[in-house]
Write an enzyme that holds these catalytic residues in place. Structure first.
Site, PDB file in Angstrom:
ATOM      1  N   ASP A 181      48.218  39.678  35.743  1.00 44.31           N
ATOM      2  CA  ASP A 181      46.957  39.168  35.181  1.00 44.31           C
ATOM      3  C   ASP A 181      46.408  38.026  36.033  1.00 44.31           C
ATOM      4  O   ASP A 181      47.174  37.295  36.666  1.00 44.31           O
ATOM      5  CB  ASP A 181      47.211  38.695  33.739  1.00 44.31           C
ATOM      6  CG  ASP A 181      45.921  38.535  32.950  1.00 44.31           C
ATOM      7  OD1 ASP A 181      44.872  39.052  33.395  1.00 44.31           O
ATOM      8  OD2 ASP A 181      45.959  37.899  31.885  1.00 44.31           O
ATOM      9  N   GLY A 182      45.084  37.895  36.035  1.00 44.43           N
ATOM     10  CA  GLY A 182      44.451  36.745  36.693  1.00 44.43           C
ATOM     11  C   GLY A 182      43.632  37.087  37.930  1.00 44.43           C
ATOM     12  O   GLY A 182      43.168  36.179  38.620  1.00 44.43           O
ATOM     13  N   HIS A 232      40.859  42.010  42.540  1.00 47.38           N
ATOM     14  CA  HIS A 232      41.630  43.249  42.349  1.00 47.38           C
ATOM     15  C   HIS A 232      42.158  43.763  43.690  1.00 47.38           C
ATOM     16  O   HIS A 232      43.297  44.233  43.779  1.00 47.38           O
ATOM     17  CB  HIS A 232      40.781  44.323  41.670  1.00 47.38           C
ATOM     18  CG  HIS A 232      40.333  43.948  40.283  1.00 47.38           C
ATOM     19  ND1 HIS A 232      41.192  43.437  39.344  1.00 47.38           N
ATOM     20  CD2 HIS A 232      39.113  44.002  39.675  1.00 47.38           C
ATOM     21  CE1 HIS A 232      40.522  43.188  38.212  1.00 47.38           C
ATOM     22  NE2 HIS A 232      39.264  43.522  38.395  1.00 47.38           N
ATOM     23  N   LEU A 283      64.255  52.649  44.164  1.00 44.53           N
ATOM     24  CA  LEU A 283      63.536  52.011  43.054  1.00 44.53           C
ATOM     25  C   LEU A 283      62.604  53.037  42.413  1.00 44.53           C
ATOM     26  O   LEU A 283      62.009  53.850  43.115  1.00 44.53           O
ATOM     27  CB  LEU A 283      62.674  50.851  43.592  1.00 44.53           C
ATOM     28  CG  LEU A 283      61.821  50.104  42.566  1.00 44.53           C
ATOM     29  CD1 LEU A 283      62.699  49.140  41.746  1.00 44.53           C
ATOM     30  CD2 LEU A 283      60.699  49.300  43.227  1.00 44.53           C
TER      31      LEU A 283
END
Ligand code: IPE
Ligand code: IPE
Ligand code: MG
Length: 225
Positions: free
Chosen positions: A12-13, A29, A124
């Site tokens: 976020d942010g 973004h 991963l």
């Protein structure tokens, strides 16, 4: 010391990062996507971490101006197409959670292609939450259990979630907000939380390393004493 197998992050942010610099929110973004690459690479090379779940677009984010929503969709499609090499080099398997049905055919195809191309990668699993809301996921899971005439139980709901249940060990949220915003409600029943003021575009692996150290030294009790 606690083991960190599943890390989840509410990224976020981005908007505030751009605004602070007098830039359009979209620049935040774009920068945020680069941080996704850095953090994913770091996690792939951190042996203990098996799963990294990233919140990229919520079921509530459709409320944003159309221009921003469109930009996010294009950015995502571009990222999934351009980053194949990063996924392969770091042996990262790509997965998603969330309801993909409203996305454009182009984006759906990019998602499917990357899943297919990376399905044997073992270091991963990166799960990106797309049009994801935990309440929506739980409702869809319960419907699946009922359709299969199974009994409602913690186990049956867990295994009907978008990806088979994997308990989150550590949940991080950037940008100084202290809320969960409909992310992974079921999977965070016993997670440790860490909130940092850092805005997502300024987040990096050095800060993640410090947060992991903090997590490692916490006492997790799971209801025991
Ligand atoms: C997070 O950054 C990215 C998405 C939700 C897509 P924001 O866009 O929410 O940034 P702020 O919270 O407005 O600063
Ligand atoms: C949560 O961030 C969703 C993502 C990071 C994708 P928001 O910025 O949408 O959350 P609220 O609205 O501040 O709770
Ligand atoms: Mg936000």
């Amino acid at each position: 010391m606690n083991k960190l197998k599943h890390l989840a992050i509410i990224m976020d942010g981005n908007g505030r990062w751009a605004k602070q610099r007098g830039l359009n929110r979209t620049k935040g973004h774009e920068r945020g996507a680069e941080v996704v690459r850095e953090i994913t690479t770091y996690c792939a090379n951190y042996e203990e971490i098996e799963t990294l779940t990233l919140y990229a677009f919520s079921t509530e984010n459709w409320k944003r101006p159309k221009m921003e929503v469109n930009f996010l969709m294009k950015l995502l499609e571009r990222y999934l197409k351009n980053e194949l090499e990063t996924y392969m080099e770091n042996e990262v398997r790509f997965e998603t959670i969330g309801d993909l049905s409203p996305f454009s055919n182009g984006l759906k195809r990019a998602i499917k292609n990357l899943k297919e191309a990376t399905k044997n990668n073992k270091k991963l699993t990166q799960i990106i939450a797309l049009n994801y809301g935990a309440q929506d996921e739980i409702v869809r899971a319960v419907k699946r259990v009922l359709q299969e005439n199974k009994e409602i139980s913690v186990e049956s709901i867990s295994s009907a979630l978008d990806t088979p249940y994997s308990e989150v060990d550590l949940l991080i949220r950037t940008s100084g907000e202290f809320r969960v915003s409909n992310f992974l409600l079921w999977q965070i029943a016993y997670s440790e939380f860490y909130f940092t003021k850092t805005l997502w575009p300024d987040f990096n692996s050095a800060e993640l390393e410090k947060i992991i150290d903090n997590f490692k030294n916490r006492e997790r009790k799971f209801g025991g004493i």
